[in-house]
Write a protein that holds these residues in place. Structure first.
Motif: not given
Ligand SMILES: Nc1ncnc2c1ncn2[C@@H]1O[C@H](COP(=O)(O)OP(=O)(O)OP(=O)(O)O)[C@@H](O)[C@H]1O
Length: 527
Positions: A283-284, A287, A333, A336-340
């Motif tokens: 998780h970021s 998150a 992903r 809570g992250s937008n990045e794959e």
């Protein structure tokens, strides 16, 4: 070597360099790399340069029983004299006859089809082609149709003799080097297979010191583990509890090309649903409440290595969909992250549950099941390989002694018999625990006794009842049966209380002295 050139033979003898006209033909033949290419080129060269009405170069198959045409299914059996090729091969001599005569005398349908469109006035000439350095071995035949005059000139032409000699020589060489190549390819192939098998057997032997058992089922399982380790396929391990799924998953990783990268394992049933996703995907920061730090999940930690998902049948459906995506696309992903992120891992999943049943009840995704089971492996229960029990038991005893630094101990034949006959719903784990317990209860320097082994309590009420009624039916000596029952009960109680006679006696509602006396009578304290 054109027909015109044949007519000019005398002239060319006066000009020796004219013979060099045959050089490009020779060169074209020499450049052939296979017998087939050589035959096709010969046909083309002869047809073009001599203006023949029809020309064929047929090969004799390795059995010597038929001649065949390249680029065609047609075969001419050499035992049938219904075509001229059999005559040429069987007699070893050229055959010449008129096309019209051939039509009436030779009735092979395939041969008739070959000459069907040719004029009956023309002459058919068939020459057997001899294998180099052999008097009676044939490569095939050269057959052509031309006018009688051209045929006569051709038979006297030294260039034609040289052409045929070159054709036979090149064909012999190409055939032998092709044969050699084929032989060495077959040899290389079988050597590679042999090496592969030897290597696999070596690895399976190594594995046998971890994944114990000499039964056929275990030998096969070890072979499959080695095979699975050679691939990058997802592996689905299915087997009852305690059959060694964890052990197998680790072995696949250890024997795979990913061995140096991490092996990460998680039990999907042991982690609360709410945490499982972040455990796997990470998780970021921020998150969810309490996520004050970004955290890598197991998928990231297993990068380049293996992720082992135990009890996959307990994975929530929503997470199953996400896992499927990782497997299909190699991307995921974190929470809570937008990045794959990219995932590079081999997945091994295990379950003791019948996943097909779960699919029917819509508790497990069918698509994930098929994706996970690219390499399915079934682990045998201990009852399916009872022949391994003695070996495993002895191994676990030795293991206990080494671990606990105890002197060597054995197992009495009666105890071994008991071990072989009882049920193991907990499979190898149960046997191992049983042996550990019995070892702990057995004094140093003494062998494990049957009565020191806890009885088969976990096999369930039903089987206990049916077993009990089976045993009751066999009783024919009441006194002995009562004695046996008493001995079993007391030894079990003693085991339960770790050998403490006072507690065992109290639990049975008898004085300690009585229990000691019974132990003596029943020879329970002989050692
Ligand atoms: N073939 C075997 N040889 C040696 N030990 C074994 C074998 N199979 C299982 N064991 C031992 O039995 C115990 C249980 O094994 P493991 O945890 O691999 O089983 P499992 O099938 O994953 O069980 P569960 O489904 O309960 O997680 C371990 O101590 C393991 O070392």
């Amino acid at each position: 070597m054109q027909v015109k050139a044949l007519d000019q033979r005398n002239a060319s003898e006066a000009q020796p360099l004219a013979g060099l006209a045959a050089m490009p033909m020779a060169l074209a033949l020499v450049e052939s790399t296979t017998p087939r290419e050589l035959r096709l080129r010969s046909r083309q060269l002869l047809g073009n340069s001599l203006g023949l009405a029809w020309v064929e170069c047929l090969y004799l198959d390795s059995s010597g029983r038929w001649v065949g045409r390249d680029n065609s299914e047609a075969r001419f059996n050499c035992d049938e004299f219904s075509h001229p090729y059999a005559h040429a091969i069987r007699t070893g001599k050229p055959v010449t006859l008129g096309v019209g005569e051939a039509r009436t005398r030779l009735d092979h349908p395939g041969f008739q089809a070959q000459i069907a469109s040719l004029s009956g006035d023309l002459r058919l000439h068939v020459r057997p082609l001899r294998l180099q350095d052999s008097s009676r071995e044939w490569l095939g035949v050269l057959a052509f149709v031309t006018e009688a005059a051209t045929l006569m000139k051709l038979m006297e032409c030294s260039d034609f003799v040289a052409f045929e000699a070159l054709l036979c020589r090149l064909w012999s060489r190409l055939a032998s080097s092709q044969g050699e190549r084929q032989k060495s390819a077959v040899l290389r192939d079988s050597l590679a297979k042999l090496n592969d098998n030897t290597r696999r057997q070596g690895l399976a032997a190594k594995l046998a010191s971890d994944l114990l058992g000499n039964s056929i089922a275990m030998q096969e399982l070890r072979q499959q583990v080695i095979r699975a380790a050679e691939t990058n396929l997802a592996v689905l391990l299915q087997g009852e509890t305690g059959t060694g799924k964890d052990l197998v998953a680790r072995a696949i990783h250890r024997f795979s090309a990913r061995a140096k990268a991490p092996f990460m394992a998680i039990n999907c049933a042991a982690i609360p649903e709410s945490l499982l996703e972040s455990e796997l995907f990470g998780h970021s920061k921020g998150a969810f409440s309490g996520a004050d730090q970004a955290r890598e999940g197991l998928i990231a930690q297993a990068d380049g290595g293996t992720l082992f998902l135990d009890e996959i049948g307990d994975m929530p459906l929503a997470l199953q969909a996400k896992l499927l995506r990782v497997l299909e696309s190699g991307r995921y992903r974190p929470l809570g992250s937008n990045e794959e992120r990219c995932a590079d891992l081999r997945l091994i999943a295990a379950t003791h549950q019948p996943l097909r049943e779960q699919i029917k009840q819509q508790r497990f995704r069918a698509d994930l099941y098929y994706r996970l089971g690219q390499f399915p492996l079934s682990l045998p229960s201990l009852s399916a390989r009872r022949e391994d029990i003695a070996f495993l038991a002895e191994h676990f005893v030795a293991d206990f002694c080494a671990r606990e630094e105890r002197s060597e101990m054995g197992i009495t034949p009666a105890a071994l018999r008991q071990l072989k006959e009882r049920d193991y719903p907990g499979n190898v784990r149960e046997l191992k625990n049983l042996i550990d317990y019995a070892c702990a209860m057995t004094p140093a320097g003494v062998d494990i006794e049957a009565l020191l082994l806890p009885s088969d309590t976990a096999s369930g009420a039903d089987s206990a009842t049916s077993e009990a009624s089976g045993t009751l039916n066999k009783i024919n000596d009441l006194r002995q049966a009562v004695r046996d029952y008493e001995a079993q009960l007391i030894s079990q109680r003693l085991l339960y209380y770790g050998g403490n006679r006072a507690l065992a006696a109290e639990s049975l509602g008898i004085p300690k002295r009585t229990l000691s006396h019974k132990c003596q009578l029943l020879e329970l304290d002989a050692k």
